[in-house]
Write a protein that holds these residues in place. Structure first.
Motif, PDB file in Angstrom:
ATOM      1  N   THR A  46     -44.824   5.324  34.316  1.00  0.00           N
ATOM      2  CA  THR A  46     -43.463   5.472  33.796  1.00  0.00           C
ATOM      3  C   THR A  46     -43.508   5.841  32.314  1.00  0.00           C
ATOM      4  OG1 THR A  46     -43.162   3.237  32.956  1.00  0.00           O
ATOM      5  CG2 THR A  46     -42.766   3.568  35.317  1.00  0.00           C
ATOM      6  N   ASP A  47     -42.358   6.054  31.736  1.00  0.00           N
ATOM      7  CA  ASP A  47     -42.291   6.365  30.310  1.00  0.00           C
ATOM      8  C   ASP A  47     -42.386   5.110  29.449  1.00  0.00           C
ATOM      9  OD1 ASP A  47     -39.804   5.460  31.150  1.00  0.00           O
ATOM     10  OD2 ASP A  47     -38.674   6.743  29.787  1.00  0.00           O
ATOM     11  N   GLN A  48     -42.644   3.966  30.092  1.00  0.00           N
ATOM     12  CA  GLN A  48     -42.846   2.716  29.349  1.00  0.00           C
ATOM     13  C   GLN A  48     -44.306   2.518  28.972  1.00  0.00           C
ATOM     14  OE1 GLN A  48     -40.165   0.276  28.760  1.00  0.00           O
ATOM     15  NE2 GLN A  48     -39.273   2.294  29.078  1.00  0.00           N
ATOM     16  N   SER A  56     -28.932   2.191  26.753  1.00  0.00           N
ATOM     17  CA  SER A  56     -29.718   3.413  26.587  1.00  0.00           C
ATOM     18  C   SER A  56     -31.182   3.007  26.444  1.00  0.00           C
ATOM     19  CB  SER A  56     -29.284   4.159  25.322  1.00  0.00           C
ATOM     20  OG  SER A  56     -29.761   3.465  24.172  1.00  0.00           O
ATOM     21  N   ARG A  57     -32.073   3.995  26.508  1.00  0.00           N
ATOM     22  CA  ARG A  57     -33.486   3.654  26.371  1.00  0.00           C
ATOM     23  C   ARG A  57     -33.777   3.151  24.965  1.00  0.00           C
ATOM     24  NH1 ARG A  57     -38.699   7.600  27.304  1.00  0.00           N
ATOM     25  NH2 ARG A  57     -38.359   8.039  25.105  1.00  0.00           N
ATOM     26  N   ALA A  58     -33.067   3.665  23.979  1.00  0.00           N
ATOM     27  CA  ALA A  58     -33.303   3.177  22.615  1.00  0.00           C
ATOM     28  C   ALA A  58     -33.087   1.668  22.548  1.00  0.00           C
ATOM     29  CB  ALA A  58     -32.383   3.904  21.642  1.00  0.00           C
ATOM     30  N   ASN A  98     -17.974   5.441  19.392  1.00  0.00           N
ATOM     31  CA  ASN A  98     -19.087   5.823  18.530  1.00  0.00           C
ATOM     32  C   ASN A  98     -18.523   6.130  17.159  1.00  0.00           C
ATOM     33  OD1 ASN A  98     -21.226   7.445  17.250  1.00  0.00           O
ATOM     34  ND2 ASN A  98     -22.157   7.387  19.283  1.00  0.00           N
ATOM     35  N   LYS A  99     -19.252   5.731  16.111  1.00  0.00           N
ATOM     36  CA  LYS A  99     -18.663   5.929  14.786  1.00  0.00           C
ATOM     37  C   LYS A  99     -18.869   7.343  14.258  1.00  0.00           C
ATOM     38  CE  LYS A  99     -22.402   4.046  11.965  1.00  0.00           C
ATOM     39  NZ  LYS A  99     -22.874   2.892  11.217  1.00  0.00           N
ATOM     40  N   ASP A 100     -19.674   8.134  14.970  1.00  0.00           N
ATOM     41  CA  ASP A 100     -19.921   9.506  14.540  1.00  0.00           C
ATOM     42  C   ASP A 100     -19.132  10.487  15.418  1.00  0.00           C
ATOM     43  OD1 ASP A 100     -20.859  11.995  13.947  1.00  0.00           O
ATOM     44  OD2 ASP A 100     -22.957  11.578  14.449  1.00  0.00           O
ATOM     45  N   ASP A 109     -15.952   1.866  14.618  1.00  0.00           N
ATOM     46  CA  ASP A 109     -17.049   0.907  14.616  1.00  0.00           C
ATOM     47  C   ASP A 109     -16.885  -0.045  15.799  1.00  0.00           C
ATOM     48  OD1 ASP A 109     -18.863  -1.199  14.128  1.00  0.00           O
ATOM     49  OD2 ASP A 109     -18.807  -0.765  11.968  1.00  0.00           O
ATOM     50  N   LEU A 110     -17.915  -0.107  16.615  1.00  0.00           N
ATOM     51  CA  LEU A 110     -17.840  -0.947  17.808  1.00  0.00           C
ATOM     52  C   LEU A 110     -17.550  -2.398  17.461  1.00  0.00           C
ATOM     53  CD1 LEU A 110     -20.708  -2.814  18.462  1.00  0.00           C
ATOM     54  CD2 LEU A 110     -21.613  -0.500  18.406  1.00  0.00           C
ATOM     55  N   ARG A 111     -17.977  -2.828  16.257  1.00  0.00           N
ATOM     56  CA  ARG A 111     -17.815  -4.235  15.900  1.00  0.00           C
ATOM     57  C   ARG A 111     -16.360  -4.626  15.672  1.00  0.00           C
ATOM     58  NH1 ARG A 111     -23.198  -3.780  12.481  1.00  0.00           N
ATOM     59  NH2 ARG A 111     -22.063  -1.871  12.003  1.00  0.00           N
ATOM     60  N   GLY A 126     -26.082   1.193  23.071  1.00  0.00           N
ATOM     61  CA  GLY A 126     -27.247   1.919  22.575  1.00  0.00           C
ATOM     62  C   GLY A 126     -27.716   1.397  21.233  1.00  0.00           C
ATOM     63  N   ARG A 127     -28.421   2.240  20.507  1.00  0.00           N
ATOM     64  CA  ARG A 127     -28.990   1.844  19.222  1.00  0.00           C
ATOM     65  C   ARG A 127     -27.908   1.336  18.275  1.00  0.00           C
ATOM     66  NH1 ARG A 127     -33.849   4.108  17.898  1.00  0.00           N
ATOM     67  NH2 ARG A 127     -33.255   6.099  18.807  1.00  0.00           N
ATOM     68  N   GLY A 128     -26.688   1.883  18.419  1.00  0.00           N
ATOM     69  CA  GLY A 128     -25.593   1.477  17.546  1.00  0.00           C
ATOM     70  C   GLY A 128     -25.229   0.006  17.665  1.00  0.00           C
ATOM     71  N   ILE A 177     -29.260  14.095  26.553  1.00  0.00           N
ATOM     72  CA  ILE A 177     -29.287  14.629  27.918  1.00  0.00           C
ATOM     73  C   ILE A 177     -29.898  13.626  28.909  1.00  0.00           C
ATOM     74  CG2 ILE A 177     -31.435  15.915  27.361  1.00  0.00           C
ATOM     75  CD1 ILE A 177     -28.954  17.352  29.747  1.00  0.00           C
ATOM     76  N   GLN A 178     -30.934  12.893  28.477  1.00  0.00           N
ATOM     77  CA  GLN A 178     -31.562  11.942  29.396  1.00  0.00           C
ATOM     78  C   GLN A 178     -30.652  10.750  29.700  1.00  0.00           C
ATOM     79  OE1 GLN A 178     -33.030  12.977  26.545  1.00  0.00           O
ATOM     80  NE2 GLN A 178     -34.988  13.926  27.057  1.00  0.00           N
ATOM     81  N   GLN A 179     -29.789  10.399  28.764  1.00  0.00           N
ATOM     82  CA  GLN A 179     -28.813   9.337  29.007  1.00  0.00           C
ATOM     83  C   GLN A 179     -27.717   9.862  29.932  1.00  0.00           C
ATOM     84  OE1 GLN A 179     -25.760   6.357  28.759  1.00  0.00           O
ATOM     85  NE2 GLN A 179     -27.938   6.152  28.477  1.00  0.00           N
TER      86      GLN A 179
END
Ligand SMILES: Cc1cc2nc3c(=O)[nH]c(=O)nc-3n(C[C@H](O)[C@H](O)[C@H](O)COP(=O)(O)OP(=O)(O)OC[C@H]3O[C@@H](n4cnc5c(N)ncnc54)[C@H](O)[C@@H]3O)c2cc1C
Ligand SMILES: Nc1ncnc2c1ncn2[C@@H]1O[C@H](COP(=O)(O)O)[C@@H](O)[C@H]1O
Lengths: 275, 315
Positions: A194-196, B228-230, B280-282, B298-300, B204-206, B264-266
């Protein structure tokens, strides 16, 4: 660190040439085939190659007598996936290229790759990505294990090799939804990763120069005794009947938060009967 | 009438939603028999019976589950033969697809994965290229083996009370197989399964490490929490919560994307959702291109306000 056995490991890494997901991707023509004009080495196969390189490095490196062979099946341009693999660090490459292969589904891809692996092997370890980023079926690794009667270790999120008697034993971790599994298998075996599992490296200047001297063997199916009727569209057990682009999602409303966006969001959800 | 063999692999007390969908689909196509790989409680077997299932095939020994995939594929093959099945249906988990793939080779039968719709003549519809194409496929050779995505068919309420006949099948587990040497359970969240949930709140990262506000919103909406993966790579949430190309593919009624840029992957994992909301703030985030309702903020502050408002309206 383990000592490498006299002969060294022979590792095959299956790399696929796939349409770049950063561009629009198309299925076209009477045969409904994937348009491969903007194609790259499948990102998910880079993890398999990296796993191979790390195993070699852990077990004696260049002195260990190991050999990593990058293998691809696809049209003429697919050799680019092998070339990139050689730049990243594979030792040699095999490109299975044959007009008869067009339109292969998973069953006929796995039939052709199984015969090819037998012809070009024997391999101690066959490494693949978790899915091709175009087909996304994840069927090929499982079907290869079935066809080659090899232990199947798929979706490995970690991979280690240790000596067991005269041979090798691999251990891997696989994450399911509700539990994590530890897996053990003797070599030879087939492993999809996997990508992990790691962070793939990029080709560097030295690798790019060295790759020019590495050998790529081009084969057609007749070279290892498969008949054209067994592969490609003719040998596939499934067919694509129709393909149509989905209408793109139309963009909705975007609002700026002026202190009440949470409330306006709830209004939207209520309007959509989603509460 | 065609016998439809439904493959189930469960260890619980009751049928999961996706399993009820498979049985309902099976019943619409023919007489249903079940191949049940795992151990199951009586209540689970009663659940199967309520769909009018005639026979439940089970492996004679638990060894099929001690090796990865190979044993279950042999078991499924034996069950297809014993039932004289004309159609085989499985779920769409990675493992189910692999079992389907190997059984396909053994039975010289075509396999179609990720099926979202199936018509009377067994033309299967699926999405391709991260949801940007719709493709119709057919099995041309052998017994159609189809893996069905959750939420693709209505799970009919069964209500027939029957006790299926149980038949144990001897399974020759291949010698060349990988052994499962350990299993560690992951803590359960108590929220719905991502692939089955009507509502998903994904971060996500945010989110910057704190999924609390997302969990609260998910809870007032009865939804699941994804990422998300991040966010999973950062270790803020379980890897099994990942949505996208290398995570889960979901298509809930409502997907709320929070602090996710929309790579795209998300998108590959969520763009077939019915309604997409993005926070999203952007303002330039690509996620807004596919959102039905976007909030630049801001999500918060946005999330707690929305959660509070839903509570206030007593919904
Ligand atoms: C082979 C491969 C497979 C992959 N598979 C997946 C996959 O399955 N799933 C997946 O998701 N990704 C996957 N990725 C990664 C993907 O390319 C992106 O890197 C990832 O989706 C980015 O995650 P993100 O949107 O959370 O982070 P970022 O892109 O960093 O976006 C964070 C967003 O949060 C916003 N933000 C920050 N603070 C706040 C705030 N306070 N309030 C509101 N918004 C805020 C920012 O404006 C930004 O848009 C994969 C990549 C590769 C190469
Ligand atoms: N044409 C091909 N050439 C080389 N490898 C392939 C090919 N098709 C599939 N594979 C391998 O099988 C993996 C899973 O592919 P798939 O089953 O198509 O999702 C990929 O990540 C590759 O490692």
């Amino acid at each position: 660190m383990d000592e490498a056995p006299a002969a060294g490991l022979r590792i095959a890494v299956l790399v696929k040439h796939v349409p770049d997901a950063q561009f629009d991707r198309h299925i076209s023509g009477e045969d409904l085939t994937t348009d491969r004009s903007e194609s790259i080495l499948s990102e998910l196969d880079e993890y398999a190659l990296e796993a191979a390189l790390q195993l070699v490095e852990t077990h004696g490196g260049a002195a260990g007598g190991h050999r990593i062979t990058a293998i691809t099946m696809g049209p003429a341009a697919a050799v680019a996936a092998v070339k990139k693999s050689l730049q990243i660090g594979a030792d040699d490459g095999v490109h299975l290229s044959d007009g008869a292969l067009a339109g292969s589904d998973a069953s006929s891809t796995s039939r052709a790759l199984a015969a090819l692996l037998q012809h070009s092997g024997p391999f101690d370890l066959i490494l693949t990505g978790m899915a091709s980023t175009d087909g996304e079926t994840s069927l090929v690794p499982a079907q290869l294990a079935e066809r080659l009667s090899l232990p199947q270790v798929t979706f490995a999120a970690s991979l280690d090799l240790g000596r067991a008697g005269d041979g090798w034993m691999l251990t891997a971790r696989r994450d399911n939804d509700t539990y994590a599994e530890t897996i053990e298998a003797p070599l030879p075996a087939l492993v999809s990763v996997t990508d992990q599992i790691n962070d793939p490296r990029y080709p560097n200047f030295k690798g790019i120069m060295a790759a020019k001297k590495k050998q790529i063997t081009t084969l057609s199916v007749a070279d290892f005794g498969l008949d054209a009727s067994e592969v490609g569209r003719a040998g596939s057990w499934t067919s694509v009947e129709a393909a149509a682009p989905r209408p793109p999602r139309s963009q909705g409303v975007v609002i700026m938060d002026e202190g009440d966006a949470g409330i306006r969001l709830v209004d939207f959800l209520a309007g959509q009967k989603l509460l | 009438m065609t016998t439809v063999l439904v493959y189930l692999d469960h260890a619980g007390a009751s049928l999961a939603k996706g399993e009820r969908e498979l049985l309902s689909l099976g019943a619409s196509l023919g007489d249903v028999a079940v191949a049940l790989a795992g151990e199951a409680e009586q209540t689970y077997l009663d659940g199967i019976g309520s769909y009018g299932v005639g026979t439940v095939y089970r492996p004679a020994s638990a060894e099929v589950s001690d090796v990865l995939v190979a044993g279950k594929a042999v078991f499924l093959t034996e069950a297809v033969r014993a039932a004289g099945a004309g159609i085989v249906l499985l779920g769409n988990s990675y493992e189910a697809k692999e079992i389907a793939g190997r059984a396909g080779v053994r039975l010289e039968s075509g396999v179609i994965t990720d099926v979202v719709a199936l018509d009377g003549d067994l033309t299967a519809t699926k999405a391709d290229f991260a949801g940007s194409y719709t493709v119709d496929c057919r099995v041309r050779t052998g017994i159609p083996i189809l893996t069905i995505k959750p939420n693709s068919v209505e799970a009919a309420e069964a209500g027939i009370s029957s006790s299926p006949r149980e038949e144990r099948l001897a399974v020759d587990v291949p010698v060349a197989a990988a052994r499962v040497t350990g299993r560690t359970e992951k803590p359960a969240s108590g929220r719905p399964e991502l692939t089955e949930a009507r509502v998903i709140v994904a971060g996500g990262r945010g989110v910057d490490g704190d999924f609390g506000p997302l969990e609260e919103l998910a809870d007032v909406l009865g939804g699941a929490v994804g990422a998300s993966r991040a966010a999973t790579d950062a270790g803020w949430i379980e890897h099994s919560a990942q949505i996208g190309q290398t995570g889960k593919t979901v298509s809930p009624q409502l997907y709320i994307s929070v602090g996710i840029s929309g790579a795209i992957q998300q998108k590959a994992g969520m763009q077939t959702s019915k309604v997409i909301v993005a926070i999203n703030k952007d303002a330039d985030s690509p996620v807004f291109e596919i959102a039905d309702f976007g909030v630049v903020g801001d999500l918060r502050s946005v999330l707690p306000q929305a959660t509070e408002e839903i509570r206030k309206r007593g919904l």
